[in-house]
Scaffold this motif. Structure first.
Motif, PDB file in Angstrom:
ATOM      1  N   UNK A  36       1.023  -1.272  -0.393  1.00 58.80           N
ATOM      2  CA  UNK A  36       0.265   0.421  -0.142  1.00 58.80           C
ATOM      3  C   UNK A  36       0.826   1.261   0.049  1.00 58.80           C
ATOM      4  N   UNK A  37       0.238   2.314  -1.294  1.00 57.72           N
ATOM      5  CA  UNK A  37       0.575   3.708  -0.777  1.00 57.72           C
ATOM      6  C   UNK A  37      -0.264   4.779  -0.694  1.00 57.72           C
ATOM      7  N   UNK A  38       0.339   5.915  -0.168  1.00 57.26           N
ATOM      8  CA  UNK A  38       0.065   7.150  -0.410  1.00 57.26           C
ATOM      9  C   UNK A  38      -0.370   7.795  -0.372  1.00 57.26           C
ATOM     10  N   UNK A  46       4.324   7.950  -0.897  1.00 58.02           N
ATOM     11  CA  UNK A  46       5.608   7.468   0.191  1.00 58.02           C
ATOM     12  C   UNK A  46       4.240   6.595   0.456  1.00 58.02           C
ATOM     13  N   UNK A  47       5.048   5.209   0.698  1.00 57.50           N
ATOM     14  CA  UNK A  47       5.099   4.105   0.929  1.00 57.50           C
ATOM     15  C   UNK A  47       4.388   3.752   2.674  1.00 57.50           C
ATOM     16  N   UNK A  48       3.452   2.533   2.452  1.00 59.08           N
ATOM     17  CA  UNK A  48       2.695   2.450   3.626  1.00 59.08           C
ATOM     18  C   UNK A  48       2.852   0.816   4.288  1.00 59.08           C
ATOM     19  N   UNK A  55       3.910 -14.126   4.255  1.00 56.93           N
ATOM     20  CA  UNK A  55       2.679 -13.259   5.343  1.00 56.93           C
ATOM     21  C   UNK A  55       3.889 -12.195   5.925  1.00 56.93           C
ATOM     22  N   UNK A  56       4.522 -12.535   5.646  1.00 56.46           N
ATOM     23  CA  UNK A  56       5.789 -11.015   6.808  1.00 56.46           C
ATOM     24  C   UNK A  56       5.282 -10.056   5.785  1.00 56.46           C
ATOM     25  N   UNK A  57       5.005  -9.006   7.130  1.00 59.36           N
ATOM     26  CA  UNK A  57       4.929  -7.845   6.299  1.00 59.36           C
ATOM     27  C   UNK A  57       5.597  -6.571   7.144  1.00 59.36           C
ATOM     28  N   UNK A  58       5.904  -5.232   6.176  1.00 63.17           N
ATOM     29  CA  UNK A  58       6.479  -4.197   7.201  1.00 63.17           C
ATOM     30  C   UNK A  58       6.002  -3.160   7.188  1.00 63.17           C
ATOM     31  N   UNK A  59       5.981  -1.984   7.591  1.00 61.78           N
ATOM     32  CA  UNK A  59       5.274  -0.357   7.851  1.00 61.78           C
ATOM     33  C   UNK A  59       5.740   0.561   7.678  1.00 61.78           C
ATOM     34  N   UNK A  60       5.602   1.758   7.349  1.00 61.91           N
ATOM     35  CA  UNK A  60       6.296   2.286   7.820  1.00 61.91           C
ATOM     36  C   UNK A  60       6.258   3.091   8.843  1.00 61.91           C
ATOM     37  N   UNK A  61       7.046   3.704   9.931  1.00 63.46           N
ATOM     38  CA  UNK A  61       6.962   4.939  11.009  1.00 63.46           C
ATOM     39  C   UNK A  61       6.093   5.209  11.489  1.00 63.46           C
ATOM     40  N   UNK A  62       5.563   5.599  10.430  1.00 66.02           N
ATOM     41  CA  UNK A  62       4.337   6.740  10.872  1.00 66.02           C
ATOM     42  C   UNK A  62       3.064   5.890  11.294  1.00 66.02           C
ATOM     43  N   UNK A  68      -2.710  -2.179   9.812  1.00 64.93           N
ATOM     44  CA  UNK A  68      -2.102  -3.866   9.881  1.00 64.93           C
ATOM     45  C   UNK A  68      -2.022  -3.973   8.158  1.00 64.93           C
ATOM     46  N   UNK A  69      -1.427  -4.926   7.385  1.00 61.21           N
ATOM     47  CA  UNK A  69      -1.826  -4.912   6.333  1.00 61.21           C
ATOM     48  C   UNK A  69      -1.956  -6.735   6.547  1.00 61.21           C
TER      49      UNK A  69
END
Length: 120
Positions: A36-38, A46-48, A55-62, A68-69
């Motif tokens: 997901x980007x926004x 920006x990448x979200x 199934x491994x996931x990661x997230x922007x600090x913001x 949760x994806x």
């Protein structure tokens, strides 16, 4: 080819939640990364969040701790659960995927976006 269609955007008050969905369809063999980007007005995209097929996931600090994806590989679908939304989360949210086609060539694809607006 492949099409990505997002849904679930809308208007919500600060502190509220939304769940976005992205469904991929077309000449798909395997979907690798789904992300997901926004993009907010006047800002760069920006990448979200992102997830691997395993199934491994990661997230922007913001958004870490609030978003949760998850994904359903059988349905070629990725979700973004957004909790405790804040006005700064207001943006058009885009789905992105890297896809191995039935020809075995790998391409990347973008959805058309869905608007998320958070009021204060």
């Amino acid at each position: 080819q492949v099409q990505l269609v997002e849904s679930g955007g809308g208007l919500v008050q600060a502190g509220g939640s939304l769940r976005l969905s992205c469904v991929a369809s077309g000449n798909i063999n395997i979907i690798n990364t789904m992300a997901w980007y926004r993009q907010a007005p006047g800002k760069q995209r920006e990448w979200v969040a992102g997830s691997t097929r395993g199934g491994l996931s990661n997230y922007a600090e913001s958004v870490k701790g609030r978003f949760t994806t998850s994904r359903d590989n059988a349905k070629n679908t990725v979700y973004l659960q957004m909790n405790n939304l804040q006005p700064e989360d207001t943006a058009v949210y885009y789905c992105y995927a890297t896809v191995q086609l039935r020809t075995l060539r790998t391409n990347d694809y973008w959805g058309q976006g869905t608007q998320v607006t958070v009021s204060s």
